[in-house]
Design an enzyme around this catalytic site. Sequence first.
Site, PDB file in Angstrom:
ATOM      1  CG  ASP A  94     -10.758  -5.237   7.526  1.00  0.00           C
ATOM      2  OD1 ASP A  94     -11.659  -5.612   6.753  1.00  0.00           O
ATOM      3  OD2 ASP A  94      -9.552  -5.235   7.180  1.00  0.00           O
ATOM      4  CG  ASP A 116      -5.590  -3.136   9.698  1.00  0.00           C
ATOM      5  OD1 ASP A 116      -5.929  -3.873  10.653  1.00  0.00           O
ATOM      6  OD2 ASP A 116      -5.845  -3.412   8.513  1.00  0.00           O
ATOM      7  CE  LYS A 146      -7.217   0.245   6.018  1.00  0.00           C
ATOM      8  NZ  LYS A 146      -6.782  -0.951   6.754  1.00  0.00           N
ATOM      9  CD  GLU A 156      -2.873  -1.418   2.175  1.00  0.00           C
ATOM     10  OE1 GLU A 156      -2.729  -0.724   3.195  1.00  0.00           O
ATOM     11  OE2 GLU A 156      -3.737  -2.295   2.054  1.00  0.00           O
ATOM     12  NE  ARG A 205      -9.887  -5.807   0.773  1.00  0.00           N
ATOM     13  CZ  ARG A 205     -10.454  -6.936   1.211  1.00  0.00           C
ATOM     14  NH1 ARG A 205     -11.717  -7.172   0.921  1.00  0.00           N
ATOM     15  NH2 ARG A 205      -9.792  -7.793   1.954  1.00  0.00           N
ATOM     16  CB  SER A 206      -3.476  -5.114   0.106  1.00  0.00           C
ATOM     17  OG  SER A 206      -4.044  -6.395   0.019  1.00  0.00           O
ATOM     18  CE  LYS A 246     -10.518  -3.717   3.650  1.00  0.00           C
ATOM     19  NZ  LYS A 246      -9.808  -4.811   4.368  1.00  0.00           N
ATOM     20  CD  GLU A 291      -8.612  -1.985   9.544  1.00  0.00           C
ATOM     21  OE1 GLU A 291      -8.225  -0.837   9.220  1.00  0.00           O
ATOM     22  OE2 GLU A 291      -8.643  -2.923   8.735  1.00  0.00           O
TER      23      GLU A 291
HETATM   24  C1  2PG Z   1      -6.890  -4.345   5.435  1.00  0.00           C
HETATM   25  C2  2PG Z   1      -6.610  -4.276   3.963  1.00  0.00           C
HETATM   26  C3  2PG Z   1      -6.417  -2.944   3.378  1.00  0.00           C
HETATM   27  P1  2PG Z   1      -6.466  -6.363   2.473  1.00  0.00           P
HETATM   28  O1  2PG Z   1      -6.570  -5.333   6.096  1.00  0.00           O
HETATM   29  O2  2PG Z   1      -7.518  -3.446   5.967  1.00  0.00           O
HETATM   30  O3  2PG Z   1      -5.571  -2.110   4.097  1.00  0.00           O
HETATM   31  O4  2PG Z   1      -5.819  -5.273   3.457  1.00  0.00           O
HETATM   32  O5  2PG Z   1      -7.083  -5.646   1.337  1.00  0.00           O
HETATM   33  O6  2PG Z   1      -5.300  -7.233   2.078  1.00  0.00           O
HETATM   34  O7  2PG Z   1      -7.481  -7.104   3.271  1.00  0.00           O
HETATM   35 MG    MG Z   2      -7.684  -4.485   7.914  1.00  0.00          MG
END
Ligand code: 2PG
Ligand code: MG
Length: 423
Positions: free
Chosen positions: A310, A241, A386, A206, A364-365, A335, A284
């Site tokens: 999350d 996070d 974020k 990221e 998302r990552s 998300k 988070e």
């Molecule tokens: C998270 C995300 C984004 P990923 O954990 O919050 O920062 O990662 O999209 O890999 O779930």
């Molecule tokens: Mg997260």
Amino acid sequence: MASKITDLKAREIIDCRGFPTVEVDIWVDGEFSGRADVPAGRSTGKREAVELRDGGKRWGGQGTLKAVQKVNQVIKPELLGLDPTAQRKVDELLCELDGTENKANLGGNATIGVSLALARAGAKTSGLPLYKYINSNAHVIPVPLVNLINGGMLTSNDLEIQEFIVMPIGAENLKHGMQMCYEINFILHDLIVEKYGKIAVNVGDEGGFAPPMTGINEPMETLARAVEASGYADEIVYGMDAAASHWYDWEKGVYRMEGQEMSREEVIEMYVNLCAKYPVGSIEDPLMEDDFEGHAILTEKLEGVQIVGDDLFTTNLKFIKQGVEIGAANAILWKSNQVGTVTEALDAAEFAYQAGYGVQVSERSGETEDTAIADFSVALNAGQIKTGTTRSERTGKYNQLIRITEELGPKAVYAGKNFHRPI
Ligand code: 2PG
Ligand code: MG
């Protein structure tokens, strides 16, 4: 005459990590009207909608041709002729066509691609920008959560905690906030090079630095030094996070940090100490994703700190309800691909608001150049977003927010200190 969806087409494109993902185009009344790219997680929650990947040898098993086929062959015939502004109806139809609890049949990456592209097509048909189409009262510009130090699954270092974040709550507006965060990042760059050498300023998924740090103190102290040196200490609060499921030992039932086993109570104490030492605004996934009770205990202990779910909630009404019942966390991470349709994600946010929770819109990552989440953060008047640090699939979202701020003119309100519940 009412507008109609006249064509729909999915294709496989490439995301920022070099993995394939789904892109969906929609035509309304014969005219190209909307496009959406599907993001992908790496540190995913186990209750997320199923992402359909091809497996096999091609593209290391990550191909999305099966999901593309679901859109082009299963979903498309059902959508032709429908009103492009009937978002809820179409999303319900997608859920029905899928027929599972977690989009296991069509794939969440197929359904959210269609759903997001439809939102864009609906906006275009209505002659409105996406944020205004979703909410005619959209006017809150979010505080950015800029993750300057990265660890966990998003990097190749051994840092357990995934994201160490700065939140410019004292900025005058988003752009001013971005300036603060990047000035801090320049200083952080030099501090990291000084201590760990120049290879340590390589960045994670990221765009934040991924230095060879571990634990919680080393990254926090380094970040705080950069913030102090920037002169913005009074305008910043810290975020994090922890993505704790990923440094939780599922077999032994303990957390593991810097080689030490930790109980839930010890992890909670670690956060309590951290918050006593630094102005922390948001944490988070502080605990592993099945521990609703632990999240409730922590939320109560850390009064005044935003606790975001999350992996805990996966933008899913069912799990948010479960959390709200016992006071687990006080905000959701938003998300839309975690649940698989725009309507379900909007309903999740609405429920969270009604329960007094905050909503933090998130990247998302695995992202592409699609900037829809910037619009959704404003549409939801969420007050917080974020979306990473450097790399253009991240900065693209900030740039879109700069444009939206300009477009809204005097109506735009930067969430600032009210990021948790801006309206
Ligand atoms: C998270 C995300 C984004 P990923 O954990 O919050 O920062 O990662 O999209 O890999 O779930
Ligand atoms: Mg997260």
